[in-house]
Design an enzyme around this catalytic site. Structure first.
Site, short mmCIF file in Angstrom:
data_model
loop_
_atom_site.label_atom_id
_atom_site.label_comp_id
_atom_site.label_asym_id
_atom_site.label_seq_id
_atom_site.Cartn_x
_atom_site.Cartn_y
_atom_site.Cartn_z
N GLY A 107 22.15 -11.23 -22.11
CA GLY A 107 21.79 -12.14 -23.19
C GLY A 107 20.48 -12.86 -22.92
O GLY A 107 19.53 -12.29 -22.36
N SER A 108 20.43 -14.13 -23.27
CA SER A 108 19.16 -14.87 -23.20
C SER A 108 18.64 -15.07 -21.78
O SER A 108 17.46 -15.38 -21.60
CB SER A 108 19.33 -16.23 -23.89
OG SER A 108 19.50 -16.05 -25.28
#
Length: 227
Positions: free
Chosen positions: A64-65
């Protein structure tokens, strides 16, 4: 401490499991590594096989981020986008390869610093397009993704990083914000430590010395920069 705090956090959140990895960026020393669920190796028969594994090196997940800084490193290194340039984040919705990418808020124009600060998926997808497949993939390999770290433990997996020839337009966008790729906790920690260490990636290791009964050193490991 890591084991205690991890067990408490997993219990409080009702999580299936979790892992903690703490590295010294300048050396690659693994200062702590813990997994939950845990088991007692002196009574291994009392636990399920799924509880035996070291999640820090045996499990991979979509980052993810947490993946965004590695794309940003490539963009800055290659100079494909000026740090002062503002990226249009399309008010939170953007079509790529027949799919709609969304941000958690309707951002408009953000600088590169702000893309990281506000974690814009759309902005990062545009940066991934600017860097393009081959160079982006090369930077991810340089950061150690899609390969073992070489840590002195058995059972390490490589994670998943497909070759750029298999990236469609939506794949390039998704990988730009950490989807469509998998990493191990140790891979992620090692790559992040390389940023903290001025771009030098150190090989992670747990055992510094092994000595025999007479005190003679049998094995000595020292900090080693990965090529």
């Amino acid at each position: 401490i890591a084991e205690k705090e991890l067990a408490e956090a997993v219990g409080q959140t009702g999580s299936v499991g979790g892992t903690v990895v703490i590295l010294e960026p300048a050396s690659g020393k693994v200062l702590a590594m813990a997994s939950q669920p845990d088991y007692n190796p002196n009574a291994v028969a009392k636990y399920r096989p799924s509880e035996w594994r070291n999640r820090a090196i045996c499990d991979s997940f979509e980052p993810g981020s947490t993946f965004k800084p590695f794309l940003m490193a490539g963009v800055l290194e290659e100079g494909v986008v000026s740090r002062k340039k503002k990226i249009n984040c399309e008010k939170g919705r953007f079509r790529v390869g027949g799919k709609t990418i969304r941000d958690h808020k309707p951002y408009e124009n953000l600088t590169l610093d702000e893309l990281i600060k506000f974690s814009s998926n759309i902005g990062m997808a545009k940066l991934g397009k600017a860097l393009e497949r081959e160079r982006f993939h090369s930077y991810l390999r340089d950061f150690g993704f899609g390969q073992q770290t070489g840590v002195d433990l058995p059972g390490e997996v490589e994670g998943t990083l497909h070759p750029p020839t298999r990236w469609f337009e939506i794949d390039l966008a998704a990988i730009s914000f950490g989807q469509g790729v998998t990493v191990t906790p140790l891979q992620l920690a090692t790559a992040t430590a390389a940023i903290a260490n001025g771009g030098l990636m150190m090989k992670p290791y747990l055992v510094e010395r092994i000595v025999d009964g007479s005190g003679r050193e049998q094995v000595v490991q020292e900090p080693n920069v990965r090529n």
